[in-house]
Design an enzyme around this catalytic site. Sequence first.
Site, PDB file in Angstrom:
ATOM      1  CE  LYS A  39     -16.830  -6.920  39.797  1.00 23.06           C
ATOM      2  NZ  LYS A  39     -15.973  -7.215  40.432  1.00 23.06           N
ATOM      3  NE  ARG A 137     -11.767  -1.818  43.822  1.00 18.49           N
ATOM      4  CZ  ARG A 137     -12.271  -2.827  43.369  1.00 18.49           C
ATOM      5  NH1 ARG A 137     -12.223  -2.789  41.685  1.00 18.49           N
ATOM      6  NH2 ARG A 137     -12.525  -4.463  43.500  1.00 18.49           N
ATOM      7  CE1 TYR A 263     -20.143   8.223   7.737  1.00 17.79           C
ATOM      8  CE2 TYR A 263     -19.732   6.421   9.727  1.00 17.79           C
ATOM      9  CZ  TYR A 263     -20.612   7.605   9.112  1.00 17.79           C
ATOM     10  OH  TYR A 263     -22.143   7.487   9.552  1.00 17.79           O
ATOM     11  CG  MET A 311     -23.648   4.375  15.654  1.00 18.00           C
ATOM     12  SD  MET A 311     -24.887   5.792  16.623  1.00 18.00           S
ATOM     13  CE  MET A 311     -24.447   7.025  16.170  1.00 18.00           C
TER      14      MET A 311
HETATM   15  C1  PLP Z   1     -15.217  -8.282  40.630  1.00 17.70           C
HETATM   16  C2  PLP Z   1     -14.509  -8.966  41.925  1.00 17.70           C
HETATM   17  C3  PLP Z   1     -14.377  -9.118  41.626  1.00 17.70           C
HETATM   18  C4  PLP Z   1     -14.141 -11.094  40.615  1.00 17.70           C
HETATM   19  O1  PLP Z   1     -13.002 -10.240  40.140  1.00 17.70           O
HETATM   20  P1  PLP Z   1     -12.367 -11.838  39.024  1.00 17.70           P
HETATM   21  O2  PLP Z   1     -11.095 -10.913  38.441  1.00 17.70           O
HETATM   22  O3  PLP Z   1     -13.456 -11.143  38.117  1.00 17.70           O
HETATM   23  O4  PLP Z   1     -12.231 -13.563  39.106  1.00 17.70           O
HETATM   24  C5  PLP Z   1     -14.206 -10.260  43.343  1.00 17.70           C
HETATM   25  N1  PLP Z   1     -14.068  -9.373  44.497  1.00 17.70           N
HETATM   26  C6  PLP Z   1     -14.445  -7.784  44.426  1.00 17.70           C
HETATM   27  C7  PLP Z   1     -14.352  -7.249  45.911  1.00 17.70           C
HETATM   28  C8  PLP Z   1     -14.486  -7.494  43.198  1.00 17.70           C
HETATM   29  O5  PLP Z   1     -14.382  -6.291  42.954  1.00 17.70           O
END
Ligand code: PLP
Length: 373
Positions: A39, A137, A263, A311
């Site tokens: 992700k 969550r 700045y 920036m």
């Molecule tokens: C991001 C995520 C992971 C990976 O976590 P790391 O700490 O980067 O290993 C695993 N499971 C879920 C559900 C996640 O959202």
Amino acid sequence: MAIKFPHPAWIEINLSQFRKNLEVIRGVIGDRLFCLPIKANAYGHGLTQIGKVAAECKVDYLAVAYLQEGVDLRKAGIEIPILVLGAVHEDQIGDLIDFNLEFTISSQYKAELAHSWCQRLGKTCRIHLEIDTGMQRTGIRGSSADLLFHKLEEMPFLEVVGIYSHLAVSDTPDHPFTHTQIETFNDILNHPFVKNRKLISHLANSAGLVHFPSSHRDMVRPGILSFGYLDNPSMFQGVAPFFSLKAKVSYFKVVSAGQGISYGHTHTTSKQTRIVTVPVGYGDGYRRMLSNKGSVLIRGKRFPIVGNICMDQFMVDIGDQEVYVGEEVTLIGKQGNEEITLSEIAKLCETIPYEILCLFNERIPRIYTKILT
Ligand SMILES: *Cc1c(COP(=O)(O)O)cnc(C)c1O
């Protein structure tokens, strides 16, 4: 035609080291399924490039947070299973199915919604059930799982392939709560619904994989470890970061004593000195919080950032050293015998390495190399 040098700064991604990381992790997990979370643009490393290498290296699953990330991977020609971890919205179900993406169901409401969409489309979908074992969550509570299992028996359009949960405190190895989460999850895995269908169970993130062998189950989901970041992974010898941030010096000048820099003039020279300008700024995702705190490497030596980060650029005090315009600057990574680590930068920014990686945006090109080390 591709532009030769679009930005005088770039992120170097060493794919050979990435392959090595995947091999080392594969060696430890053996026959378990390897799900690689990519992700947020593969933790800043570039979603589709990392996804392709992972698929070539026999990673079994990719995990993303949102539908669009999964679609981008499919459009890049990646065919291995992809799980969308984030909560699904009803308008997304048609696309999830069309792009052959597995997705997460974490309530009876969402299960019913997905089922009626599938029924209307006349198509089945592949889902993983998320159980909340203490992250608070997403995920259905253990106490409501039984009812959900029961309802799912009457939802033929939902093909349940996996069941998972997420660890909240696994990066603190002696925290007792992880054991509570593992036990809660195990209780649910004993349910006949899970056993009869031989669902893929998965719980371990990177810290779970490293510190809690009893969390490994059928599949593991190490993200940050695959990118080479985790303290003391003794079992994972050979895993290392493969992300460096570099730039070329864009300007040189001599500044007399008593001059304010950048700045707000937050830094004033105490004596005559040499200042170089580096063409990277917070507009690229390089945190402004590093103003007057961070440092960079030039010619294998460390020099301080002076004045506020702008920036698109910032200034570095090189003292009486000689540095020419066009010379390479390392902002993250190794140069000579020196190294600026991501965790050093994260500490200065009062955050975690994950956040620093994710902030680098599309403005900085990623350059993929295959240097064997
Ligand atoms: C991001 C995520 C992971 C990976 O976590 P790391 O700490 O980067 O290993 C695993 N499971 C879920 C559900 C996640 O959202």
